[in-house]
Design a protein around this motif. Structure first.
Motif, PDB file in Angstrom:
ATOM      1  N   UNK A   3      28.802 -69.478  13.276  1.00 36.51           N
ATOM      2  CA  UNK A   3      27.377 -69.198  13.465  1.00 36.51           C
ATOM      3  C   UNK A   3      27.181 -68.083  14.485  1.00 36.51           C
ATOM      4  N   UNK A   4      27.891 -68.135  15.586  1.00 34.82           N
ATOM      5  CA  UNK A   4      27.762 -67.120  16.630  1.00 34.82           C
ATOM      6  C   UNK A   4      28.165 -65.743  16.113  1.00 34.82           C
ATOM      7  N   UNK A   5      29.274 -65.693  15.373  1.00 35.93           N
ATOM      8  CA  UNK A   5      29.735 -64.416  14.822  1.00 35.93           C
ATOM      9  C   UNK A   5      28.716 -63.833  13.848  1.00 35.93           C
ATOM     10  N   UNK A   6      28.138 -64.678  13.000  1.00 36.17           N
ATOM     11  CA  UNK A   6      27.169 -64.191  12.025  1.00 36.17           C
ATOM     12  C   UNK A   6      25.905 -63.672  12.707  1.00 36.17           C
ATOM     13  N   UNK A   7      25.419 -64.398  13.691  1.00 35.35           N
ATOM     14  CA  UNK A   7      24.196 -63.984  14.377  1.00 35.35           C
ATOM     15  C   UNK A   7      24.403 -62.730  15.211  1.00 35.35           C
ATOM     16  N   UNK A   8      25.604 -62.539  15.730  1.00 37.12           N
ATOM     17  CA  UNK A   8      25.881 -61.395  16.604  1.00 37.12           C
ATOM     18  C   UNK A   8      26.207 -60.121  15.848  1.00 37.12           C
ATOM     19  N   UNK A   9      26.728 -60.254  14.630  1.00 37.87           N
ATOM     20  CA  UNK A   9      27.212 -59.062  13.927  1.00 37.87           C
ATOM     21  C   UNK A   9      26.542 -58.794  12.594  1.00 37.87           C
ATOM     22  N   UNK A  10      26.052 -59.823  11.918  1.00 37.31           N
ATOM     23  CA  UNK A  10      25.405 -59.619  10.622  1.00 37.31           C
ATOM     24  C   UNK A  10      23.910 -59.392  10.819  1.00 37.31           C
TER      25      UNK A  10
END
Length: 358
Positions: free
Chosen positions: A147-154
């Motif tokens: 979730x963190x990766x998606x919110x930060x990069x996508x």
């Protein structure tokens, strides 16, 4: 700050992708690798506007109206060619923010309303959005990192004035890897049961490739389970603004004239009713008049009203204040304030009048 960095920040304030297909916005003259010395906001870029930028030692002009619209066969000392040549000669960069700025809730029409004393505005003609919802299954242990990766990069998780928006709920998953699979969990040929979560994010449909790419990049599974669903939802952008006020048509006309320091062009007085809701479409807005009045406005403030448009409006009981296309000059200060609020750069509003009727 480089021009490219300034451009990226301006794109966040009024995405250039929101421009009409016929429009010509963006960096019209300049060098993305040049350093910014300061910004001058203007309605139009004229020779006098460039002189003003030179005097203030500013190398970026952000104009509302694009200098270059139609195809240019040559660049010489005739017509707009002389303006282009002077921009290049003095290393001044010209960025146009036209219909992309028109379509923002704090764009040109809002800037006009604010100068008239009405800051609490709403979008008049809201755009239909191309929104999607991503639903993706993820294991309990991997949920937070994914979730963190998606919110930060996508390009997802934004709803209006809110970011990092997501929803989640627990589910039970099952799968059986075949002999060719390389599963993160389970064994080939054996049915596996997993405690999972479904994560949901909303995103702009134009970013679908970026979103899908990031799913495969950050999801621990060889074959992530996900759905992408279309959503019927309005965008947080549109054309024109409206605001509530209690006044008369005559008093509103006089207020506009007091602000712009000259008579309005024309007034279509279709009725004597009190004014409770006002609509503004900066520039030429009469082609949107029918839709605008369906939103419950009592008068439309715009420019470039033609005779037959005025005749039809009066016949239909629609009050129109034609304040002229140049009413948009009020955006110079508004854009200055918007840039200063969001970007660390020195900004001045042009003091030059580019009104062709003066």
């Amino acid at each position: 700050m480089k021009i490219s960095e300034l451009y990226a920040q301006l794109d966040k304030l009024a995405p250039f992708s929101d421009s009409e297909a016929w429009d010509n916005t963006g960096l019209l003259v300049g060098d993305m690798n040049a350093q910014v010395s300061g910004v001058l906001t203007a309605l139009d870029c004229s020779i006098e506007t460039i002189d003003e930028a030179i005097d203030k030692d500013l190398n970026v002009i952000v104009s509302h109206h694009p200098l270059i619209f139609s195809k240019m066969a040559n660049v010489n000392e005739e017509g707009i060619g002389q303006i282009v040549r002077k921009l290049i000669k003095h290393d001044i960069n010209l960025i146009a923010m036209h219909t992309n700025l028109d379509h923002q809730p704090d764009g040109v029409s809002h800037m006009i309303a604010k100068r008239l004393g009405y800051e609490n505005t709403e979008i008049l003609l809201q755009h239909q959005g191309n929104f999607k919802k991503l639903r993706v299954n993820i294991t309990v242990d991997d949920k937070e990192e994914f979730k963190e990766n998606m919110l930060n990069t996508a390009s997802l998780g934004r709803m209006g004035d809110y970011s990092d928006v997501s929803f989640e709920y627990p589910v039970k998953g099952q799968f059986k890897p075949n002999d060719q699979a390389n599963p993160t969990l389970g064994q080939s040929g054996e049915l596996e049961f997993v405690d999972e979560y479904v994560l949901e994010f909303i995103f702009d449909g134009r970013d679908i490739k970026d979103v899908v790419s990031n799913i495969y990049k950050y999801h621990p599974f060889e074959e992530p389970a996900f759905d992408i669903i279309s959503i019927d939802r309005k965008r947080d952008s549109g054309l024109g603004v409206s605001f509530e006020c209690q006044t008369t048509l005559e008093d509103l006309k006089e207020k506009i004239e007091e602000i712009i320091k000259r008579p309005i062009v024309n007034l279509v007085k279709a009725n004597d009713k009190a004014i409770n809701k006002v609509g503004i479409i900066g520039g030429s807005g009469m082609s949107y008049a029918v839709e605008a009045f369906k939103e419950g406005i009592d008068v439309l403030i715009t420019g470039d009203v033609k005779y037959h448009e005025a005749y039809d409006a009066k016949f239909n009981g629609q009050n129109i204040i034609d304040a002229g296309h140049y009413l948009e000059f009020l955006m110079k200060d508004g854009l200055k304030e918007l840039i200063e609020k969001n970007i660390e750069v020195e900004v001045f509003a042009s003091e030059i009048s580019t009104n062709p009727f003066e």
